[in-house]
Design an enzyme around this catalytic site. Structure first.
Site, PDB file in Angstrom:
ATOM      1  N   ALA A   1       0.841  -1.189   0.000  1.00 12.91           N
ATOM      2  CA  ALA A   1       0.000   0.000   0.000  1.00 12.91           C
ATOM      3  C   ALA A   1       0.873   1.234   0.000  1.00 12.91           C
ATOM      4  CB  ALA A   1      -0.902   0.024   1.233  1.00 12.91           C
TER       5      ALA A   1
ATOM      6  N   TYR B   1      -5.460   8.744   3.484  1.00 12.21           N
ATOM      7  CA  TYR B   1      -5.116   7.326   3.593  1.00 12.21           C
ATOM      8  C   TYR B   1      -6.336   6.498   3.996  1.00 12.21           C
ATOM      9  CZ  TYR B   1      -3.004   3.094   5.576  1.00 12.21           C
ATOM     10  OH  TYR B   1      -2.702   1.796   5.877  1.00 12.21           O
TER      11      TYR B   1
ATOM     12  N   GLY C   1      16.454   8.218  28.326  1.00 15.79           N
ATOM     13  CA  GLY C   1      16.041   8.843  29.569  1.00 15.79           C
ATOM     14  C   GLY C   1      15.491  10.242  29.399  1.00 15.79           C
TER      15      GLY C   1
END
Length: 321
Positions: free
Chosen positions: A73, A143, A192
């Site tokens: 796709a 989409y 972090g």
């Protein structure tokens, strides 16, 4: 031995589906890839098709095929630079898909499994009202609209030519090798970096790669799957905050989550033109997979914690190199 043809064999889902089907040991496999440089697993006949469009000839690739699994796709991107995104999505996800399906029917393929998207349902479900496969589709972006138009065309084709169509709408797929936002999330956690996501109380559905491929395998020959639409998830919904904490634990990294209210994040994102991104972080998107469970007798193959652990291990291994 059934012959299964997979499009998009070089992609995240296509590669894993081939791995799973090979492990079954009861299928003859062939696949399409865009160029000769794409690696295809040993024992799989590869067809180098180039860019998929409504002029592609699939005759050689479809000879003797029993089932097509269409994973290829034009995928959703956050910052599409195409001048006409909807037309670009339609050319690949609608016109090329229907062109392939018509040729598959003409070649005698008995079933066409189409990997669609939860974006056909919409972008955000109501609290306590998860999306169901028979809900009225409400795609928001190009989409999602292209996937819905392809679904409608395929089901119409099924009525015309008698080829079985199976439509699967996954939520966000994660697993070993996942890219994009999920990969970025793991990078931030490992470094972090403090994230302002410690007070998000939404609910979102996710689906492990193993669970998607397992459902596809089930749909290859299950008689009750014919001309049906299925939603798929791990059936373990989490808030964004909960997901980050679980992922940090799997990565053996600290979860430095700052408790910024969701309304403030949403307002700031709107000012910065990032409303879509904040919606994915703060909004709710849940799916109800009861139809998938009851009609197919299917249940998720792996649990969410196990799947997150596998995803984390792969990420850590790759980043040691």
């Amino acid at each position: 031995m059934e012959h299964i043809f997979i499009t998009g064999a070089g992609g995240f889902l296509g590669r894993d589906l081939i791995r799973r089907l090979q492990s079954e040991g009861r299928y003859r496999l062939s696949a399409s890839v865009r160029n000769a440089e794409t690696h295809v697993a040993a024992g799989v006949v590869a067809h180098f098709t180039g860019a998929m469009d409504a002029r592609s000839s699939w005759a050689a690739a479809l000879a003797g095929v029993d089932v097509v699994v269409h994973c290829a796709a034009r995928v959703h991107v956050l910052a599409d630079t195409c001048a006409d995104p909807l037309q670009a999505f339609r050319e690949v996800n609608v016109a090329a898909t229907l062109h392939l399906a018509r040729q598959a029917a003409a070649a005698g393929v008995r079933r066409f499994v189409f990997i669609s998207s939860i974006k056909v349902n919409g972008e955000e479900s109501l609290a306590g009202r998860p999306y169901r496969p028979d809900d009225e589709p409400k795609p928001i972006d190009a989409y999602g609209l292209s996937k819905w138009e392809a679904e409608k065309g395929l089901l119409q084709l099924a009525e015309e030519v008698g080829m079985d169509i199976v439509i699967i709408r996954p939520v966000l797929i994660y697993g070993p090798g996942v890219k994009a936002n999920f990969q970025n999330m793991m990078r931030y956690l490992c470094k972090g970096i403090p994230l302002p996501l410690g007070a998000i109380h939404n609910k979102r559905s996710f689906v492990a790669l193993d669970n998607v491929t397992d459902l596809i395998v089930t749909c290859l020959d299950h008689p009750a799957a014919s001309n049906q639409v299925f939603l798929v998830s791990d059936d373990e919904d989490l808030s964004t905050t909960e997901l980050l904490r679980k992922m940090a634990r799997a990565l053996r990294a600290p979860a430095r989550l700052v408790p910024v209210p969701a309304w403030l994040l949403t307002a700031a994102a709107k000012l910065l033109g990032l409303s879509g991104f904040s919606q994915r972080l703060c909004g709710t998107l849940q799916v109800d997979i009861s139809k998938t469970r009851s009609l197919l007798g299917w249940a998720p193959r792996v649990g969410l914690d196990q799947a997150l652990d596998g995803t984390a291990r792969h990420f850590l291994d790759q980043n040691k190199r």
